[in-house]
Design an enzyme around this catalytic site. Structure first.
Site, mmCIF file in Angstrom:
data_model
loop_
_atom_site.group_PDB
_atom_site.id
_atom_site.type_symbol
_atom_site.label_atom_id
_atom_site.label_comp_id
_atom_site.label_asym_id
_atom_site.label_seq_id
_atom_site.Cartn_x
_atom_site.Cartn_y
_atom_site.Cartn_z
ATOM 1 N N SER A 1 0.870 -1.165 0.000
ATOM 2 C CA SER A 1 0.000 0.000 0.000
ATOM 3 C C SER A 1 0.912 1.221 0.000
ATOM 4 O O SER A 1 2.133 1.086 0.071
ATOM 5 C CB SER A 1 -0.874 -0.006 1.243
ATOM 6 O OG SER A 1 -0.051 0.175 2.378
ATOM 7 N N LYS A 2 0.318 2.387 -0.041
ATOM 8 C CA LYS A 2 1.104 3.630 -0.033
ATOM 9 C C LYS A 2 2.089 3.637 1.137
ATOM 10 O O LYS A 2 3.229 4.059 1.001
ATOM 11 C CB LYS A 2 0.165 4.837 0.085
ATOM 12 C CG LYS A 2 -0.554 5.129 -1.218
ATOM 13 C CD LYS A 2 -0.198 6.503 -1.747
ATOM 14 C CE LYS A 2 -0.508 6.638 -3.237
ATOM 15 N NZ LYS A 2 -1.923 6.597 -3.531
ATOM 16 N N ARG A 3 1.616 3.150 2.270
ATOM 17 C CA ARG A 3 2.432 3.108 3.480
ATOM 18 C C ARG A 3 3.736 2.332 3.258
ATOM 19 O O ARG A 3 4.755 2.599 3.871
ATOM 20 C CB ARG A 3 1.600 2.450 4.581
ATOM 21 C CG ARG A 3 2.207 2.335 5.926
ATOM 22 C CD ARG A 3 1.118 1.972 6.928
ATOM 23 N NE ARG A 3 0.397 0.756 6.521
ATOM 24 C CZ ARG A 3 0.806 -0.469 6.819
ATOM 25 N NH1 ARG A 3 1.896 -0.655 7.512
ATOM 26 N NH2 ARG A 3 0.103 -1.521 6.446
ATOM 27 N N GLY B 1 5.315 2.170 0.451
ATOM 28 C CA GLY B 1 6.095 2.678 -0.662
ATOM 29 C C GLY B 1 5.514 2.270 -1.999
ATOM 30 O O GLY B 1 6.229 2.216 -2.995
#
Ligand code: GLU
Length: 465
Positions: A244-246, A248
């Site tokens: 996920s965005k978290r 990277g």
């Protein structure tokens, strides 16, 4: 054997993210390892979701990573005539047919099948041999075109990563290959292009495993031999959860902005599902030399951001001061620092290389080489004792008189400390605080030598004022 040809075939519906970059890298490394060719193909047939920005982001990401291609970018939307020609051939050879089932009918079919506990699938009602007497195209319905998937037997391939995979044709329905607007579906565009572009090895994410039997059936129906397939495991975050965005799952260009070296990124991405013994740090050339698709592990693989920091630092340590300085320069400029008015980036990099894992962090740590720190009242009260304050005017005077070399600076600090009954380290900490705005710097004599005499004296005086 013919030349190895691989391709990267992204759909331009978003950035080039880590998963896509890893796929591109493995297809590229395979081609390069075998002295083959690597082709870039933009699969832009999803016109609603494809954007120019995404295409540019993909091209930028490939360029930054240094994944050079021998052909392309090809754009599927520029090849519509070709898909039409292959479709016409397939219609003429009874390999495809027009289907007039409306979305409502399909929905009804689906509901019935689900109610019976069956897998929803198209029932072949417009297959010429299934048509009932008098079944004629309804007026005003533009047909889609479906491939006549074989109804008997199995389709199998030796996946280079996952091993042998075999599917019963009874599991597969007649897939739509061209929509009523003339745009090919993903599966059809891919096979026409893989054949036209003479792709020998399809290396892609394992989210496409389900498409492969359909693609092989179409390729065989056209009388051709399918390429070799290798499906790469999903990329997970360090915690084993989907990226996920978290984790990277952002554009690879974000890593460029954050000061990672492309070679470090390549190194880290290569380790997602592939290994060469225990080697953790390697160059692009070594990767190409070592890359073997048979060594890709089939289970989902993790991308670890903390490890990326470490790998990046290792690559930083392997660069010469000059090469590192050239990479550091744009980061200093981006931070608004006047690089030409200060020490060379190479000399700064030489001092900071062991302390900063990324170029962005190095640039942040280099601030005081180019600009005075902002003084925060009372911040260094602990270092700025009366005894130290009392010694600094002498140090100032000594600094004004010596040759501005690292050795002479160090000697001046020691002498001044001794004269005032202080430890050299006490003076050094105060000087760090005043000149750099931090007590954590490389050896202070080396730092001052680079900062320069005038700036050093100015900052000592200003800080004491
Ligand atoms: N366009 C597809 C995607 O972005 C990849 C197609 C392929 O590699 O066969 O997922």
């Amino acid at each position: 054997m013919s030349t190895i040809r691989t391709r990267f075939a992204p759909s331009p519906t978003g950035y080039l993210h880590l998963g896509g970059a890893r796929t591109a890298l493995f297809a590229w490394a395979f081609a390069r390892h075998h002295g083959g060719q690597f082709i870039l193909r933009i699969e832009d047939t999803d016109v609603q979701r494809s954007t120019k920005e995404a295409i540019q982001a993909i091209l930028d990401g490939m360029a930054w990573l240094g994944l050079d291609y021998d052909e392309g970018p090809y754009y599927q939307m520029q090849r519509l005539d070709r898909y039409k020609a292959v479709l016409d051939q397939m219609l003429a050879r009874d390999l495809a047919y027009r289907c007039y089932t409306t979305p409502q009918e399909l929905e009804a079919l689906r509901t019935e099948q689900m109610a019976r506990g069956e897998k929803p699938r198209y029932d072949g009602r417009w297959r010429p041999e299934n048509m009932k007497p008098g079944q004629t195209p309804p007026p005003g319905v533009a047909p889609v075109f479906r491939f006549k998937n074989p109804s008997q037997g199995t389709v199998a391939w030796d996946d280079q990563v996952k091993g042998r995979i075999e599917i019963a044709n009874a599991e597969l329905d007649d897939l739509v290959i061209v929509r009523s607007d003339g745009i090919p579906t993903y599966n059809f565009g891919v096979i026409v292009d893989d054949l036209d572009m003479a792709i020998t090895h399809v290396i892609r994410g394992d989210d496409h495993v389900n498409n492969t039997p359909r693609q092989i059936n179409m390729i065989r129906a056209l009388g051709a031999d399918p390429p070799v397939y290798g499906h790469l495991p999903t990329v997970l975050g360090a915690d084993g959860a989907k990226l996920s965005k978290r984790h990277g799952a952002v554009s690879v260009m974000q890593y460029a902005d954050d000061g990672f070296l492309p070679d470090a990124m390549i190194n880290a991405l290569a380790r997602v599902g592939w290994a060469h013994g225990d080697d953790e740090v390697f160059s692009r050339t070594q990767l190409v030399e070592w890359f073997d698709i048979a060594h890709v592990h089939p289970s989902p693989a993790r991308f670890d951001l903390e490890k990326l920091d470490w790998v990046n630092h290792e690559h930083i340590k392997r660069l010469s001061d000059d090469a590192l300085g050239e990479r550091l320069r744009p980061f200093l400029e981006r931070a608004g620092l006047d690089v030409s008015g200060g020490p060379s980036p190479a000399s700064v990099a030489a001092l900071l290389r062991d302390r900063a894992p990324t170029l962005a962090k190095m640039a942040a740590a280099a601030h005081y080489f180019y600009a005075a720190p902002t003084y925060v009242e009372g911040k260094f009260a602990e270092q700025m004792t009366d005894a130290v304050r009392g010694a600094l005017p002498d140090l100032d005077a000594a600094f004004g008189a010596i040759d501005w070399t690292r050795e002479a600076i160090g000697a001046a600090i020691k002498t001044t400390a001794a004269t005032h009954g202080l430890k050299a380290s006490q003076i050094m900490m105060a000087v760090r605080a005043l000149v750099a705005g931090t007590t954590s710097t490389p050896a202070i004599d080396a730092v001052l030598a680079l900062v320069g005499r005038e700036r050093t004296i100015n900052r000592l005086e200003r800080g004491l004022a």
